[in-house]
Design an enzyme around this catalytic site. Structure first.
Site, mmCIF file in Angstrom:
data_model
loop_
_atom_site.group_PDB
_atom_site.id
_atom_site.type_symbol
_atom_site.label_atom_id
_atom_site.label_comp_id
_atom_site.label_asym_id
_atom_site.label_seq_id
_atom_site.Cartn_x
_atom_site.Cartn_y
_atom_site.Cartn_z
ATOM 1 N N GLY A 247 0.821 -1.207 0.000
ATOM 2 C CA GLY A 247 0.000 0.000 0.000
ATOM 3 C C GLY A 247 0.849 1.247 0.000
ATOM 4 O O GLY A 247 2.059 1.193 -0.227
ATOM 5 N N ASN A 248 0.214 2.382 0.228
ATOM 6 C CA ASN A 248 0.947 3.648 0.290
ATOM 7 C C ASN A 248 0.303 4.541 1.343
ATOM 8 O O ASN A 248 -0.729 4.195 1.920
ATOM 9 C CB ASN A 248 0.982 4.310 -1.091
ATOM 10 C CG ASN A 248 -0.407 4.621 -1.599
ATOM 11 O OD1 ASN A 248 -1.077 5.521 -1.097
ATOM 12 N ND2 ASN A 248 -0.867 3.862 -2.580
ATOM 13 N N ARG A 249 0.899 5.690 1.574
ATOM 14 C CA ARG A 249 0.503 6.541 2.696
ATOM 15 C C ARG A 249 -0.589 7.561 2.366
ATOM 16 O O ARG A 249 -0.863 8.455 3.164
ATOM 17 C CB ARG A 249 1.715 7.298 3.235
ATOM 18 C CG ARG A 249 2.781 6.395 3.819
ATOM 19 C CD ARG A 249 3.868 7.213 4.501
ATOM 20 N NE ARG A 249 4.984 6.374 4.878
ATOM 21 C CZ ARG A 249 4.990 5.592 5.960
ATOM 22 N NH1 ARG A 249 3.947 5.565 6.770
ATOM 23 N NH2 ARG A 249 6.052 4.850 6.228
ATOM 24 N N SER A 250 -1.199 7.460 1.199
ATOM 25 C CA SER A 250 -2.229 8.441 0.857
ATOM 26 C C SER A 250 -3.430 8.317 1.803
ATOM 27 O O SER A 250 -3.952 7.226 2.021
ATOM 28 C CB SER A 250 -2.689 8.236 -0.587
ATOM 29 O OG SER A 250 -3.720 9.139 -0.884
#
Ligand code: C5P
Length: 225
Positions: free
Chosen positions: A29-32
């Site tokens: 995933g990512n931090r958005s």
């Protein structure tokens, strides 16, 4: 502010960040956080648009009168965009979409096998924004986002301008992320580029303020009714 300048327009906004499953319990995933995408949706609604948000793993509440479609993976986000974009006047791709996903997803939790390392095979996901640009109806405004890390603002903008020309979206909103900037913070600083990479705006401050600056640039590109 020009409230009401989006009355009669349909706007689709993607927000958040996709998650690509690795096994039954893990993902890439990512931090958005989805904050900027949700601010765009709320700002467009305030200006009178009919708004749908495609939310990838966003836990935030959304203002009243905005339709919401929840998705998780890049593939799900892609399908939601494909179904909603054809009738939209503007599509804003604010979501951080995975560029790669695991080639296969293990049905149960992967176990440690005693080796010191492991390799995860990844395959590219389709570029949804590129697909949108290729398939868009005449006069639809397509907006991309580019989250760039860089040592200095100059390199962030250079990468952004190259990306604007490559992606072909009408507008590319470039923001610097990393080191506490951009993701998950209340404020944002962006530079808005057109499809030639030329700077057509900049905004700094609350994500709602930034959203209105982006919408200003969208409104002036919509055909008059
Ligand atoms: O090339 P990069 O991933 O930085 O481009 C970011 C822009 O492209 C964002 O607007 C994002 O929503 C979109 N994107 C996409 N499909 C992907 C990856 C990114 O639409 N697979």
């Amino acid at each position: 502010r020009p409230w009401g300048d989006l009355v009669g327009r349909t706007v689709v906004v993607t927000a958040g960040g996709t998650r690509e499953p690795i096994d039954a319990v893990r993902y890439l995933g990512n931090r958005s956080s989805g904050m900027q995408g949700f601010a765009l949706a709320e700002a467009a609604r305030e200006r009178g648009a009919e708004v749908t948000v495609i939310a990838a793993n966003v836990t935030l509440p959304l203002g009243e009168g905005i339709a919401r479609v929840d998705v998780s993976t890049a593939d799900e986000l892609s399908r939601a965009v494909e179904s909603l974009a054809p009738t939209a006047d503007a599509v804003v791709m604010a979501a951080a979409v995975a560029d790669y996903r695991p080639q296969s997803v293990a049905a149960s939790k992967l176990k440690k096998d005693g080796s010191a390392g492991m390799t995860l095979e990844l395959v590219q996901t389709p570029d949804i924004l590129a697909g949108l640009v290729a398939a868009r109806p005449p006069s639809q405004v397509v907006v991309g986002f580019a989250a760039e890390t860089g040592d200095d603002a100059g390199s962030v903008l250079q990468h952004g301008a190259a990306k604007a020309r490559r992606k072909g979206a009408d507008l590319l909103v470039v923001n610097e992320v990393g080191g506490g900037r951009g993701f998950g913070t209340a404020d944002n600083t962006v530079t808005i580029l057109d499809s030639t990479g030329a700077r057509v705006g900049e905004a700094t401050g609350s994500k709602l303020g930034v959203a209105h600056a982006v919408l200003d640039r969208i409104v002036e590109r919509l055909p008059s009714e």
